[in-house]
Scaffold this motif. Structure first.
Motif, PDB file in Angstrom:
ATOM      1  N   HIS A   1      19.622  16.682 -38.243  1.00 44.19           N
ATOM      2  CA  HIS A   1      18.657  16.794 -37.148  1.00 44.19           C
ATOM      3  C   HIS A   1      18.360  18.272 -36.956  1.00 44.19           C
ATOM      4  O   HIS A   1      19.219  19.034 -36.533  1.00 44.19           O
ATOM      5  N   GLY A   2      17.127  18.673 -37.260  1.00 40.10           N
ATOM      6  CA  GLY A   2      16.785  20.088 -37.142  1.00 40.10           C
ATOM      7  C   GLY A   2      17.246  20.845 -38.371  1.00 40.10           C
ATOM      8  O   GLY A   2      18.091  20.374 -39.121  1.00 40.10           O
ATOM      9  N   GLY A   3      16.647  22.010 -38.555  1.00 40.62           N
ATOM     10  CA  GLY A   3      16.928  22.734 -39.795  1.00 40.62           C
ATOM     11  C   GLY A   3      17.626  24.045 -39.551  1.00 40.62           C
ATOM     12  O   GLY A   3      17.946  24.403 -38.421  1.00 40.62           O
ATOM     13  N   LEU A   4      17.865  24.762 -40.660  1.00 40.60           N
ATOM     14  CA  LEU A   4      18.522  26.056 -40.549  1.00 40.60           C
ATOM     15  C   LEU A   4      17.497  27.163 -40.308  1.00 40.60           C
ATOM     16  O   LEU A   4      17.704  28.027 -39.456  1.00 40.60           O
ATOM     17  N   THR A   5      16.371  27.144 -41.038  1.00 39.40           N
ATOM     18  CA  THR A   5      15.363  28.176 -40.778  1.00 39.40           C
ATOM     19  C   THR A   5      14.674  27.931 -39.437  1.00 39.40           C
ATOM     20  O   THR A   5      14.201  28.858 -38.805  1.00 39.40           O
TER      21      THR A   5
ATOM     22  N   ALA B   1      22.294  20.174 -37.405  1.00 42.79           N
ATOM     23  CA  ALA B   1      21.563  20.420 -38.645  1.00 42.79           C
ATOM     24  C   ALA B   1      22.428  20.092 -39.852  1.00 42.79           C
ATOM     25  O   ALA B   1      21.967  19.451 -40.801  1.00 42.79           O
TER      26      ALA B   1
ATOM     27  N   LEU C   1       4.868  24.149 -32.138  1.00 47.15           N
ATOM     28  CA  LEU C   1       4.123  23.518 -33.223  1.00 47.15           C
ATOM     29  C   LEU C   1       2.654  23.909 -33.147  1.00 47.15           C
ATOM     30  O   LEU C   1       2.004  24.165 -34.167  1.00 47.15           O
TER      31      LEU C   1
ATOM     32  N   HIS D   1      13.908  17.636 -32.566  1.00 47.15           N
ATOM     33  CA  HIS D   1      14.266  18.791 -33.382  1.00 47.15           C
ATOM     34  C   HIS D   1      13.181  19.053 -34.416  1.00 47.15           C
ATOM     35  O   HIS D   1      12.740  18.132 -35.095  1.00 47.15           O
ATOM     36  N   ILE D   2      12.771  20.318 -34.527  1.00 46.00           N
ATOM     37  CA  ILE D   2      11.823  20.668 -35.587  1.00 46.00           C
ATOM     38  C   ILE D   2      12.576  20.671 -36.909  1.00 46.00           C
ATOM     39  O   ILE D   2      13.603  21.325 -37.045  1.00 46.00           O
ATOM     40  N   ALA D   3      12.063  19.912 -37.867  1.00 44.12           N
ATOM     41  CA  ALA D   3      12.776  19.745 -39.132  1.00 44.12           C
ATOM     42  C   ALA D   3      12.721  21.017 -39.962  1.00 44.12           C
ATOM     43  O   ALA D   3      11.851  21.883 -39.759  1.00 44.12           O
ATOM     44  N   GLU D   4      13.657  21.092 -40.899  1.00 42.17           N
ATOM     45  CA  GLU D   4      13.707  22.231 -41.816  1.00 42.17           C
ATOM     46  C   GLU D   4      12.358  22.377 -42.534  1.00 42.17           C
ATOM     47  O   GLU D   4      11.765  21.405 -42.952  1.00 42.17           O
ATOM     48  N   GLY D   5      11.884  23.619 -42.627  1.00 43.57           N
ATOM     49  CA  GLY D   5      10.691  23.901 -43.418  1.00 43.57           C
ATOM     50  C   GLY D   5       9.384  23.573 -42.736  1.00 43.57           C
ATOM     51  O   GLY D   5       8.316  23.778 -43.311  1.00 43.57           O
ATOM     52  N   PHE D   6       9.456  23.031 -41.507  1.00 43.39           N
ATOM     53  CA  PHE D   6       8.195  22.634 -40.884  1.00 43.39           C
ATOM     54  C   PHE D   6       7.438  23.828 -40.346  1.00 43.39           C
ATOM     55  O   PHE D   6       6.207  23.813 -40.294  1.00 43.39           O
ATOM     56  N   LEU D   7       8.143  24.859 -39.942  1.00 40.09           N
ATOM     57  CA  LEU D   7       7.461  26.046 -39.421  1.00 40.09           C
ATOM     58  C   LEU D   7       7.246  27.049 -40.550  1.00 40.09           C
ATOM     59  O   LEU D   7       8.099  27.224 -41.411  1.00 40.09           O
TER      60      LEU D   7
END
Ligand SMILES: Nc1ncnc2c1ncn2[C@@H]1O[C@H](COP(=O)(O)OP(=O)(O)OP(=O)(O)O)[C@@H](O)[C@H]1O
Ligand SMILES: Nc1ncnc2c1ncn2[C@@H]1O[C@H](COP(=O)(O)OP(=O)(O)OP(=O)(O)O)[C@@H](O)[C@H]1O
Ligand SMILES: [Mg+2]
Ligand SMILES: [Mg+2]
Lengths: 248, 286, 239, 286
Positions: free
Chosen positions: C102-106, C97, C166, C2-8
């Motif tokens: 695990h994983g973010g909202l945005t 999330a 990513l 899962h891409i974490a919150e804020g990473f993108l």
């Protein structure tokens, strides 16, 4: 059973309207993402942590444990920015600017993660989900989401107990046994889930169920004062960070 | 706290000393702290207590399904290490059967399910087959061998789960509320089966809410209500209404009726209390 | 993964959300239609969603010695079809999330795209393809192969898409997006490739057990061919 | 078959006549055939029988959760029609509470869950709110009002489900093994609650395996083992060891001890049998 969920029901902020917490955490999240990472992310993180361990009463151990997995992802992902590939210096080379980019992303993402965690740790889903119809989701969907939330715990509990039973019979002592055990567990859970749905159907029919899962949703007052108070810290962080940038 | 009882002289096959366990920090303290418990070879030890008293927790600690937060568990005198190797050893000797059979039934057919444990013990196919046949025989369910598990009745499922544990030939069998949900006839036939296992040398630890059942069947009783309230021979512990009241249990019929009958001189002074209504009827000569 | 919150970066997060939206809307529509056609489906869908969540919370062995989790995407897509999985998968990701971090909202949109859209379609496509190609083989073998390929390629597919997401967000200083894709792919492949194989194996075990224990459900879901299901004895022991 | 008991004179509020039901063709015939049953206003009727005897099946037939394959169910003398309208009417008056609370708890919060039934009855929000508060009060769980259901203990969940049924103000409350899985203290407090409902005019039908419980609490008992074995006032039915044996139940302590005490002249001839060990102790004067 799920640490975040259990903590949310004990949170001093539980009684606040979800929108208030949404504005506070969401506003700070925007700060973390949109402001220059330095000092925006640092400020955001500081405010979130102060709020979490101060008024929101988040248990620090559970908070740290929940942050562990996503932080691992952030760090692993950031590591790749330290090197560049296919450049003139060979297949893999240190990127001289890499650490700066990596640090920026780590800071930004960690601050954003903290905002998300604070929201999760202070907002019980039982109080959030029924309100999703207000933002325009079809009521059938919202009912399904709420059902999933309820059944999730029953299923998780079943999974945990079956897993313990398997472990007691040496089901996780070798990789082969492990795969066999998880497979059996997954299949049993599927059967159990369907059976559970059928039994719940019967059980609810006795209570007059005809297809609608309407329940009484307690209305929480949305107070203007609280909204303003929730909006203030993000605005303050934003103006400080931007002011800091201008001064430099 | 009652000191560990020392009247018996059978050696302890499984014991816990100064056990502490609590589920999480938010709860009102640990379920118990500094709990001492001893299971003697070939006895039936009944663990009694109210809902939430910690019976299941204790049984899980003794069977390696939970690690104590303090204290040690000993198997045949040797301290159990809470690593993979240690647990594996413990689980070869000690098997826990849960209250709800559906928590331990996960294969499609009875034979498959019963073979799960022996296969994990690394036995070869022939030996596994033998073990399965023997366990089904011991539980009296050979006829169910090829049945799919989801078509069995509750009582049958309880037996299959027991067979799955018995097939691993544990020296200690720990049962969490084995009679819950069974009708009286089912209880009787289960008790008979368990008696058979016991006379074949298996030590039994059984948790229950049923004071009368423990009274008539167990050798020793342990009362638990978030801490040890008492442990000792059954007549001593379950014959004591104040101890039972402290454990939020109702008194057993046997001792009360025994006292009444002795008072009425229907029962000689040294004779044991009646354990079932049938025995009362016999005593009064019907 | 899962891409974490804020990473993108926000623009990427928004773009992936837009990309996932049509699939999710379509999924939700087929969900609500199913419920309208048959109100009893509500409870079954609730149970299915809970099953998907719990499946993805099971612990499976991984190379690094620590534990990992299956995606559950392959099994879900085969059992419930990709459109429904788009909806159930989104709900699962939302719960992951909020309940597990695990994983973010945005980054929900990006994660939905890889795990609730691409993964299920890959699984389903591969599954159907292998099923068609192996039609001549015995039912159990054909099904086993199809399930294994579907589940493990779905797992690999989600991981590839995530690496691409990513890479697009953080192109390499020298070689741009392809270089970054290679970097992210390499870093995560250590864990993800063995996981994909293990997930494939586990999914086969699950489906085989279901054939013996829950034949009627599988028939209703259309996993088994009605004719073969009636005759084929399936052995539940696998691996 | 024992003919329907006619000693009482309260009118039947709910009755079934010549009921037949079988789950599927594969089974060995129907669970029962031509079963007559009568529930009288404001009584406690205990339904006893072995596992698989058909208790749950009967309770589901009486509450409209299963349609009989033959025979009729009557509510206040009027035949129940098995269409939507008829069932809706039946469910306004008759509520069934299942053994497993997780079969009937679907909502994440207690208040929400309890409000489901009253809302289905078409009450407006204010009235629903009142009903919920009243039901929680009646079950003694007002403090749980805004707890999430998944963090409750088994006993608490049982109470919440009961509150959900009670909130619909049924005149007949049907409970499938309400005391299963509860400890003696939990059973006591549940019985007290149910006594409260009963004295407020609710008729209770309760299935159980616990002969002693039925003996001390119910007015009439119905023995079921894939067919009616007997129905009548409790002392008559549960005091008859041969009838109980036919239903594969063990005898109750009360009558056996009563006989013994009467024989010993510790209990006068007309006095009722003791219902609990405490009462025995009282009689013998301790
Ligand atoms: N998995 C768990 N997570 C958190 N708390 C738990 C868990 N299991 C039990 N508890 C708590 O620990 C205490 C002891 O529970 P335990 O299950 O050991 O009691 P018990 O004597 O077996 O009760 P019962 O008669 O209901 O089976 C209770 O307060 C219970 O709420
Ligand atoms: N859903 C079902 N499908 C098929 N058969 C069933 C079903 N439910 C019950 N039966 C069968 O019907 C018979 C009566 O079951 P029932 O559940 O009514 O018994 P019970 O007296 O409630 O038993 P228990 O004490 O175990 O709850 C049993 O033989 C059982 O196997
Ligand atoms: Mg227990
Ligand atoms: Mg029943």
């Amino acid at each position: 059973m799920l640490a975040i969920d259990a903590a949310a029901y004990r949170s001093p902020w539980r009684r606040l309207h979800p929108a208030v917490k949404g504005i506070f955490c969401g506003g700070l999240l925007v700060c973390a993402l949109a402001l220059p990472a330095w000092p925006g992310a640092a400020l955001t993180a500081a405010v979130v942590l102060a709020a979490a361990f101060g008024p929101a009463g988040v248990p620090p151990r559970a908070f740290a444990r929940a942050a562990w997995v996503p932080l691992g992802f952030i760090l692993t992902g950031a590591v790749t920015l330290l090197v560049s590939v296919g450049g003139p210096d060979g297949a893999v080379a240190w990127d001289p600017d890499g650490w700066q980019r990596a640090a920026e992303i780590c800071g930004r993402a960690s601050a954003a993660l903290l905002c998300q965690l604070l929201f999760a740790f202070s907002t019980p889903l039982a109080e959030l989900l029924p309100r999703l119809t207000r933002i325009g989701l079809p009521s059938a969907l919202v009912e399904i989401i709420a059902l999933i939330y309820r059944m999730l715990f029953v299923t998780l509990d079943t999974a945990r107990r079956i897993g313990l039973g398997q472990a007691g019979r040496l089901g996780y002592t070798s990789r082969r046994a492990w795969i066999r055990s998880v497979g059996a567990l997954g299949a049993t859970l599927f059967i159990r889930s369907y059976d559970r749905a059928r039994r719940m159907q019967r059980g609810l029919e006795c209570r007059g169920y005809t297809g609608d899962l309407r329940v009484l949703v307690e209305s929480l007052p949305l107070r203007a004062g609280q909204v303003l108070a929730a909006a203030a810290p993000p605005l303050l962080v934003a103006s400080t960070a931007l002011g800091y940038g201008v001064l430099l | 706290m009652t000191p560990p009882d020392t009247t018996g002289n059978a050696p302890a096959v499984l014991s816990g000393s100064r056990l502490r366990f609590g589920y999480d920090a938010a709860e009102a303290g640990p379920v118990f702290d500094a709990l001492d418990v001893e299971v003697r070879r070939e006895e039936v030890l009944a663990v009694l207590g109210p809902n939430g008293g910690g019976k299941t927790t204790l049984l899980r600690l003794l069977s390696g399904s939970l690690a104590p937060q303090a204290g040690t568990v000993r198997l045949d005198g040797a301290e159990v290490r809470w690593n993979r190797r240690g647990l594996e050893e413990l689980r070869r000797s000690v098997q826990l059967v849960f209250q709800d059979p559906d928590d331990q039934l996960f294969s499609a057919s009875v034979t498959q399910d019963v073979s799960f444990g022996p296969l994990n013990q690394g036995l070869d196919t022939g030996a596994v087959r033998e073990r399965v046949a023997w366990a089904l025989e011991a539980l009296g369910i050979t006829a169910l061998a090829d049945q799919p598990t989801h078509l069995l009745s509750y009582g049958q499922r309880k037996r299959v789960v027991l067979a799955g544990a018995v097939a691993m030939r544990p020296s200690v069998l720990i049962l969490d509320e084995p009679t819950a949900g069974l009708d009286p006839a089912g209880v009787e036939s289960l008790l008979e089966t368990l008696e058979g296992l016991r006379s074949a040398g298996t030590t039994l630890v059984v948790s229950t809410h049923d004071v009368d059942l423990a009274y008539r069947w167990a050798d020793r009783a342990l009362l638990l209500d978030r801490g040890l309230l008492g442990v000792g021979p059954v007549p001593e512990i379950l014959g004591d209404p104040s101890l039972l009241a402290a454990a939020r249990l109702r008194p057993a019929w046997g001792p009360a009726v025994g006292r009444a009958l002795r008072k009425a001189a229907l029962l000689p002074d040294g004779a044991p209390d009646p354990a079932t209504p049938e025995e009362v009827a016999e005593i009064t000569g019907e | 993964m899962h891409i974490a919150e804020g990473f993108l970066p926000p623009a990427h997060a928004a773009a992936w959300t837009a990309a996932a939206a049509p699939f999710v809307i379509h999924g939700v529509r087929s969900l609500t239609q199913a419920v309208r056609a048959n109100p009893d489906a509500k409870l079954l869908l609730g149970a299915s969603g809970a099953f998907c969540f719990v499946l993805s919370a099971l612990k499976i062995p991984s190379v690094t010695g620590s534990c990992s989790h299956p995606t559950g995407v392959g099994l879900g897509a085969i059992l419930f079809r990709p459109p429904v999985m788009a909806a159930l998968g989104t709900i699962t990701l939302l719960f992951q999330a909020l309940l597990l971090a695990h994983g973010g909202l945005t980054t929900l949109g990006a994660n939905v795209f890889s795990m609730a859209v691409v993964g299920p379609w890959v699984a389903y496509g591969v599954y159907r393809l292998v099923r068609a190609l192996t039609g001549a083989l015995p039912e159990t073998t054909s099904l086993g192969l199809a399930v294994f390929c579907g589940a493990s390629l779905a797992s690999l597919g989600t991981y590839t898409v995530t690496s691409l997401q990513l890479a697009l967000a953080f192109p390499d200083a020298q070689s741009g997006v392809p270089g970054a894709f290679a970097k992210f792919g390499a870093v995560f492949s250590v864990t993800q490739i063995p996981l994909a194989i293990i997930e494939g194996l586990i999914t086969v075990v699950i489906v085989r057990l279901l054939i013996t224990a829950s034949r009627s459900d599988l028939l209703r879901l259309g996993i088994l061919r009605a004719d073969a299901a009636a005759t084929e004895p399936a052995d539940g022991k696998a691996v």
